[in-house]
Motif scaffolding. Structure first.
Motif, PDB file in Angstrom:
ATOM      1  N   ARG A 185       7.215 -10.999 -19.258  1.00 14.90           N
ATOM      2  CA  ARG A 185       5.838 -11.228 -19.674  1.00 14.90           C
ATOM      3  C   ARG A 185       5.769 -12.371 -20.689  1.00 14.90           C
ATOM      4  N   ALA A 186       6.720 -12.365 -21.627  1.00 17.72           N
ATOM      5  CA  ALA A 186       6.750 -13.441 -22.619  1.00 17.72           C
ATOM      6  C   ALA A 186       6.991 -14.787 -21.940  1.00 17.72           C
ATOM      7  N   LEU A 187       7.822 -14.787 -20.890  1.00 16.51           N
ATOM      8  CA  LEU A 187       8.126 -16.044 -20.205  1.00 16.51           C
ATOM      9  C   LEU A 187       6.915 -16.585 -19.451  1.00 16.51           C
ATOM     10  N   MET A 188       5.971 -15.703 -19.153  1.00 11.36           N
ATOM     11  CA  MET A 188       4.794 -16.111 -18.385  1.00 11.36           C
ATOM     12  C   MET A 188       3.930 -17.115 -19.133  1.00 11.36           C
ATOM     13  N   CYS A 189       4.059 -17.184 -20.454  1.00 10.18           N
ATOM     14  CA  CYS A 189       3.267 -18.210 -21.132  1.00 10.18           C
ATOM     15  C   CYS A 189       4.063 -19.506 -21.278  1.00 10.18           C
ATOM     16  N   ARG A 190       5.108 -19.620 -20.486  1.00  9.66           N
ATOM     17  CA  ARG A 190       5.934 -20.835 -20.438  1.00  9.66           C
ATOM     18  C   ARG A 190       6.365 -21.298 -21.823  1.00  9.66           C
ATOM     19  N   PRO A 191       7.045 -20.440 -22.541  1.00 10.42           N
ATOM     20  CA  PRO A 191       7.430 -20.815 -23.896  1.00 10.42           C
ATOM     21  C   PRO A 191       8.587 -21.814 -23.895  1.00 10.42           C
ATOM     22  N   ARG A 192       8.702 -22.503 -25.013  1.00  9.33           N
ATOM     23  CA  ARG A 192       9.901 -23.315 -25.215  1.00  9.33           C
ATOM     24  C   ARG A 192      10.834 -22.615 -26.196  1.00  9.33           C
ATOM     25  N   LEU A 193      10.241 -21.682 -26.945  1.00 14.23           N
ATOM     26  CA  LEU A 193      11.043 -20.892 -27.869  1.00 14.23           C
ATOM     27  C   LEU A 193      10.719 -19.416 -27.642  1.00 14.23           C
ATOM     28  N   LEU A 194      11.765 -18.641 -27.371  1.00  9.46           N
ATOM     29  CA  LEU A 194      11.575 -17.215 -27.135  1.00  9.46           C
ATOM     30  C   LEU A 194      12.141 -16.437 -28.317  1.00  9.46           C
ATOM     31  N   LEU A 195      11.295 -15.616 -28.936  1.00 12.33           N
ATOM     32  CA  LEU A 195      11.740 -14.789 -30.052  1.00 12.33           C
ATOM     33  C   LEU A 195      11.988 -13.378 -29.532  1.00 12.33           C
ATOM     34  N   LEU A 196      13.181 -12.873 -29.718  1.00 10.99           N
ATOM     35  CA  LEU A 196      13.538 -11.556 -29.196  1.00 10.99           C
ATOM     36  C   LEU A 196      13.868 -10.621 -30.351  1.00 10.99           C
ATOM     37  N   ASP A 197      13.102  -9.544 -30.452  1.00  5.78           N
ATOM     38  CA  ASP A 197      13.316  -8.621 -31.568  1.00  5.78           C
ATOM     39  C   ASP A 197      14.096  -7.399 -31.103  1.00  5.78           C
ATOM     40  N   GLU A 198      15.355  -7.373 -31.429  1.00  2.00           N
ATOM     41  CA  GLU A 198      16.247  -6.265 -31.074  1.00  2.00           C
ATOM     42  C   GLU A 198      16.066  -5.763 -29.646  1.00  2.00           C
ATOM     43  N   PRO A 199      16.300  -6.633 -28.680  1.00  2.00           N
ATOM     44  CA  PRO A 199      16.103  -6.194 -27.290  1.00  2.00           C
ATOM     45  C   PRO A 199      17.031  -5.045 -26.892  1.00  2.00           C
ATOM     46  N   SER A 200      18.116  -4.858 -27.612  1.00  2.00           N
ATOM     47  CA  SER A 200      19.073  -3.825 -27.204  1.00  2.00           C
ATOM     48  C   SER A 200      18.702  -2.437 -27.701  1.00  2.00           C
ATOM     49  N   LEU A 201      17.663  -2.380 -28.535  1.00  2.00           N
ATOM     50  CA  LEU A 201      17.338  -1.113 -29.191  1.00  2.00           C
ATOM     51  C   LEU A 201      17.050  -0.004 -28.176  1.00  2.00           C
ATOM     52  N   GLY A 202      17.783   1.085 -28.304  1.00  2.00           N
ATOM     53  CA  GLY A 202      17.494   2.260 -27.482  1.00  2.00           C
ATOM     54  C   GLY A 202      17.905   2.156 -26.029  1.00  2.00           C
ATOM     55  N   LEU A 203      18.723   1.167 -25.701  1.00  2.00           N
ATOM     56  CA  LEU A 203      19.151   1.039 -24.310  1.00  2.00           C
ATOM     57  C   LEU A 203      20.624   1.417 -24.171  1.00  2.00           C
ATOM     58  N   ALA A 204      20.979   1.904 -22.983  1.00  2.23           N
ATOM     59  CA  ALA A 204      22.370   2.262 -22.716  1.00  2.23           C
ATOM     60  C   ALA A 204      23.227   0.993 -22.667  1.00  2.23           C
ATOM     61  N   PRO A 205      24.489   1.088 -23.091  1.00  2.14           N
ATOM     62  CA  PRO A 205      25.353  -0.093 -23.183  1.00  2.14           C
ATOM     63  C   PRO A 205      25.401  -0.944 -21.915  1.00  2.14           C
ATOM     64  N   LEU A 206      25.478  -0.310 -20.770  1.00  2.00           N
ATOM     65  CA  LEU A 206      25.559  -1.099 -19.534  1.00  2.00           C
ATOM     66  C   LEU A 206      24.279  -1.872 -19.287  1.00  2.00           C
ATOM     67  N   ILE A 207      23.176  -1.268 -19.657  1.00  2.00           N
ATOM     68  CA  ILE A 207      21.887  -1.931 -19.449  1.00  2.00           C
ATOM     69  C   ILE A 207      21.737  -3.098 -20.400  1.00  2.00           C
ATOM     70  N   ILE A 208      22.207  -2.904 -21.636  1.00  2.00           N
ATOM     71  CA  ILE A 208      22.167  -4.003 -22.607  1.00  2.00           C
ATOM     72  C   ILE A 208      22.967  -5.175 -22.074  1.00  2.00           C
ATOM     73  N   GLU A 209      24.131  -4.862 -21.549  1.00  2.00           N
ATOM     74  CA  GLU A 209      25.009  -5.912 -21.053  1.00  2.00           C
ATOM     75  C   GLU A 209      24.327  -6.695 -19.936  1.00  2.00           C
ATOM     76  N   ASP A 210      23.698  -5.949 -19.043  1.00  2.00           N
ATOM     77  CA  ASP A 210      22.969  -6.555 -17.926  1.00  2.00           C
ATOM     78  C   ASP A 210      21.850  -7.449 -18.450  1.00  2.00           C
ATOM     79  N   LEU A 211      21.137  -6.940 -19.437  1.00  2.00           N
ATOM     80  CA  LEU A 211      20.010  -7.677 -19.992  1.00  2.00           C
ATOM     81  C   LEU A 211      20.467  -8.975 -20.658  1.00  2.00           C
ATOM     82  N   PHE A 212      21.516  -8.874 -21.462  1.00  2.00           N
ATOM     83  CA  PHE A 212      22.012 -10.063 -22.154  1.00  2.00           C
ATOM     84  C   PHE A 212      22.541 -11.089 -21.163  1.00  2.00           C
ATOM     85  N   GLU A 213      23.079 -10.571 -20.080  1.00  2.00           N
ATOM     86  CA  GLU A 213      23.539 -11.447 -19.007  1.00  2.00           C
ATOM     87  C   GLU A 213      22.388 -12.320 -18.511  1.00  2.00           C
TER      88      GLU A 213
END
Lengths: 237, 387
Positions: free
Chosen positions: A149-177
Motif C-alpha cells: 500500500r505504501a508503495l502505491m504512492c510511488r515513494p522514493r523513500l520508504l519508512l518502515l516501522d518495525e516490520p518484524s514485530l509480532g511475526l514468526a521468524p520464517l515470515i520475517i525472513e521472507d518479508l525482508f527478502e
C-alpha cells in the motif's frame, strides 16, 4: 559523493513535556537501506513520526536538499515519502484491493492498476486475497499489504516501522527478502527502524543505534554487526 | 534467535545493481531472486494460515428476501386502504433516515444518536417551503434535504475532534435540545401542537382521483426516491471518496498519511447522511400533511440508530432490512394483541399492543445472535474480523 535522500540534523521531538528525541542527526543516501536500531522507548517510532511531521518537532529535515520539517503530512507523502506504521495499520474492513487503492489516493494518473499488478508480482499472496478484507489476513500478509500500500504512492523513500514485530521468524525472513528485492530492483531508498538487529543489519548498508533519543553508535552495517557493544546489546551474542 | 539451522538461510546482500528504477522495473517481468529466496517464500507460506474467505454475492436467503420485498412492494398498495397505504409508505421512507445513520456510522465511523433531528428539520423545512412559500413539491422536498444536510455539516464539526462514545453523546445532546427549541420557533414548527401543511401533492388526473389512487401516486414517487437513494449511496461508497470514507472509519491516521483530507471527508459524509434523513422527513410531509415536534423525541433518534445497527451497519440492504424487521415486529405485535377469546393467553398477548415491545425484544435477541447485523447473515457480506 553519494547523493543524500534524507539528511536530518539536530532533530528534537516531544510529546507534551517529555522530550523523546534529543538532537538526533543521521543521513540516508539515495538508493540505500539504512537501519535505526534501538531498544523499546529509545525513540525509533518517534523518529519516523517526526519525519512525517506527525509530532511536535524542531530541527532540520532535508529531503533531497529541501526542508520538509514544516510541511504537512499529506504534502510529505506527495513529495515521495511513504510510511509503513508500526502495527501495520491496514484498513481492516476494506478489501486488499481497496487498501491498495487508498495507497494511491493522491495519484490521478492511469497507471494505478498497473502498479497494483506490479506489487502483486512481488507479493503474490496479496493477489490470491485481493477481494478479502484486510482484517482477515494473517499478520505476515497484513505487513505485506501495508508495504504494498505504501508503495502505491510511488515513494522514493520508504519508512518502515518495525516490520518484524509480532511475526514468526520464517515470515520475517521472507518479508525482508522482499525488501531487499525491492531495493535492488527499483532502487527504492529505505529507512528501517528495528529491534530485530540480526536481519536488519544483514539487509542494511548503514546503521545507527539510538539510545534515549540520541545516536549512540553508527557505522556501516557489516562493521556494526561485528561491534562487541552491538552484539551484546542487540544480537544476544 | 535466528541461527544457521534454517532450511533456507538468507543470502548475504552483495553488490547491488543500483541502476534499476520504476521504469526499468516495469519492463522486467516477475522478479525472482534465485534459489534461496524463492524457496524461503514457499516455506514462509506454509506458516501462513489457511485462507479465510470473505463471502460475497447473494446467498439463497438473500434471494428469498429480495423476492419477499418485491412481493411486498406490489401487494402492499393493492391490499391496503388509502389510510394504510399512507402509513405503510411512511414506514418505507424511514429507510432513508436509517440509511443516513448507516452512512455516517457504518461507512463513516461516526456514531450519530441524533438523526431524528435531521428528519424533523427536513419535515419542517419542506412544510414551510410547500405550504407557506407555495413552492412546487420537488423544490420543497429538495429544500428539506438540503437544509438538513447543511445543518448536518455544522453538527458534523464536533466529529472532526471527537470520536466514538463522545460523539454519540454530542449528537444525543442535539436530539435532547431539539424538542424544547422547536417549541419556540412557532412560525417554522407550529410550536407545541405542531402544524398542518396546507398543500397537497396532487396526482395527474389520468392517475385517478380517489384517495387511494392519490396515495398510490405518492407511494410510487416515494419508492422511486428510496430506490434511487439506495443506488446512489451504493455508488458513493464504492467510489473514490467512498473508499476514503471507509478508510477514515477504519484508521483515520493511516488514511491521512495517504493524503485523505479528514476534515472535508468527515463533514461531507455527515452532511450527506443528514440530507438523507432530511429527505425522509420531507417525504413524511408529502404523505401526511402534518408535522409536529411530538414526532421527534430523542427516543426516535435512538430507534433510528438501533434500526441501522440491527439491520447491519456498512451494508445498504441492512438499512432496508432493519426497517422491515421493525415494521414486521410492530405488525406482529398488534396481530397478537388482537387475538381474543383465549382467556389468560389473550390477556398476555395484550402486552404486545405497544408496538415497541416486540421491536425491543427483537433488538435484545438479535444483537446476541447477529452482532454484526442481520445483513451479515442474509446478504452474506461477512464484515467480521477474525482477530
Amino acid at each position: 559523493m553519494t547523493e543524500m535522500m534524507l539528511k536530518v540534523e539536530d532533530l528534537h521531538a516531544r510529546y507534551g513535556a517529555v522530550e523523546v528525541l534529543r538532537g538526533l542527526g543521521f543521513e540516508v543516501p539515495d538508493r540505500s537501506v539504512v537501519v535505526i536500531l534501538g531498544a523499546n522507548g529509545a525513540g525509533k517510532t518517534t523518529t519516523l513520526r517526526a519525519l512525517c511531521n506527525m509530532c511536535t518537532t524542531s530541527g532540520s529535515i532535508l529531503l533531497e536538499g529541501e526542508d520538509i520539517s514544516r510541511a504537512k503530512t499529506a504534502d510529505i507523502v506527495r513529495r515521495g515519502v511513504a510510511h509503513v506504521p508500526q502495527g501495520r495499520g491496514t484498513f481492516p474492513e476494506l478489501s486488499v484491493m481497496d487498501n491498495l487503492r487508498i495507497g494511491a489516493y493522491i495519484r490521478r494518473d492511469k497507471e494505478v492498476n498497473a502498479d497494483i499488478g506490479r506489487w502483486f508480482e512481488i507479493f503474490p499472496r496479496l493477489e490470491e486475497r485481493r477481494d478479502q478484507l484486510a482484517g482477515s489476513l494473517s499478520g505476515g500478509e497484513q505487513q505485506m499489504l501495508a508495504v504494498a500500500r505504501a508503495l502505491m504512492c510511488r515513494p522514493r523513500l520508504l519508512l518502515l516501522d518495525e516490520p518484524s514485530l509480532g511475526l514468526a521468524p520464517l515470515i520475517i525472513e521472507d518479508l525482508f527478502e522482499r525488501f531487499i528485492q525491492l531495493n535492488k530492483e527499483t532502487g527504492l531508498t529505505m529507512l528501517l527502524v528495528e529491534q530485530n538487529a540480526n536481519l536488519a543489519l544483514d539487509m542494511a548498508d548503514y546503521a545507527y543505534v539510538i539510545e534515549s533519543g540520541e545516536i549512540a553508535l553508527h557505522g556501516p552495517a557489516d562493521q556494526l554487526k561485528n561491534d562487541p557493544a552491538v552484539q551484546e546489546a542487540y544480537l544476544g551474542a | 534467535m535466528i541461527d544457521d539451522d534454517w532450511p533456507t538461510p538468507m543470502p548475504r546482500r552483495g553488490d547491488v545493481d543500483r541502476s534499476g528504477d520504476y521504469a526499468v522495473f516495469a519492463a522486467s517481468p516477475a522478479p525472482q531472486t534465485p534459489g534461496g529466496a524463492h524457496q524461503a517464500s514457499a516455506t514462509g507460506s506454509q506458516m501462513l494460515e489457511a485462507p479465510r474467505r470473505t463471502r460475497r454475492g447473494t446467498s439463497p436467503l438473500g434471494w428469498v428476501g429480495a423476492g419477499l420485498l418485491a412481493v411486498w412492494l406490489v401487494a402492499m398498495p393493492l391490499t391496503s386502504t388509502a389510510t394504510q397505504l399512507a402509513q405503510n409508505t411512511q414506514a418505507m421512507v424511514m429507510v432513508l433516515a436509517v440509511l443516513g445513520v448507516n452512512l455516517a456510522t457504518g461507512y463513516g465511523g461516526m456514531i450519530s444518536l441524533g438523526h431524528g433531528v435531521f428528519v424533523a428539520v427536513g419535515s419542517f423545512a419542506t412544510a414551510y417551503a410547500a405550504a407557506d412559500m407555495g413552492l412546487p413539491w420537488a423544490v420543497s422536498i429538495l429544500a428539506g434535504a438540503v437544509l438538513a444536510g447543511t445543518l448536518g455539516a455544522v453538527v458534523g464539526l464536533p466529529a472532526l475532534r471527537i470520536k466514538g462514545i463522545y460523539l454519540a453523546l454530542v449528537t444525543l445532546g442535539l436530539a435532547i435540545v431539539f424538542q424544547p427549541l422547536s417549541k419556540r420557533f412557532t412560525a417554522f414548527t407550529g410550536g407545541v401542537s405542531g402544524r398542518t401543511v396546507d398543500a397537497e401533492m396532487i396526482a395527474p388526473t389520468w392517475f385517478g382521483t380517489s384517495r387511494w389512487s392519490e396515495g398510490l401516486y405518492r407511494y410510487l414517487i416515494c419508492v422511486a426516491v428510496v430506490v434511487m437513494a439506495l443506488w446512489l449511496v451504493q455508488q458513493l461508497v464504492d467510489s473514490r471518496p467512498g473508499r476514503a470514507m471507509r478508510a477514515v472509519r477504519d484508521d483515520d491516521t493511516a488514511a491521512a498519511v495517504y493524503g485523505v483530507n479528514l476534515t472535508t471527508n468527515r463533514l461531507a459524509t455527515f452532511a450527506a447522511s443528514a440530507a438523507l434523513a432530511g429527505l425522509a422527513g420531507a417525504l413524511q410531509v408529502v404523505l401526511v400533511p402534518f408535522a409536529s415536534q411530538e414526532s421527534f423525541p430523542p427516543q426516535e433518534s435512538l430507534v433510528l440508530y438501533a434500526t441501522a445497527v440491527l439491520g447491519g451497519l456498512g451494508s445498504i440492504w441492512g438499512s432496508v432490512l432493519g426497517v422491515a424487521i421493525r415494521e414486521a415486529a410492530a405488525a406482529a405485535g398488534s396481530g397478537l394483541a388482537s387475538i381474543d377469546g383465549l382467556g389468560a393467553i389473550s390477556e398476555l398477548f395484550d402486552l404486545f399492543d405497544d408496538e415497541r415491545l416486540l421491536f425491543g425484544a427483537a433488538l435484545i435477541v438479535l444483537t446476541f445472535v447477529f452482532p454484526r447485523g442481520l445483513a451479515s447473515a442474509i446478504v452474506g457480506r461477512a464484515r467480521r474480523r477474525d482477530a
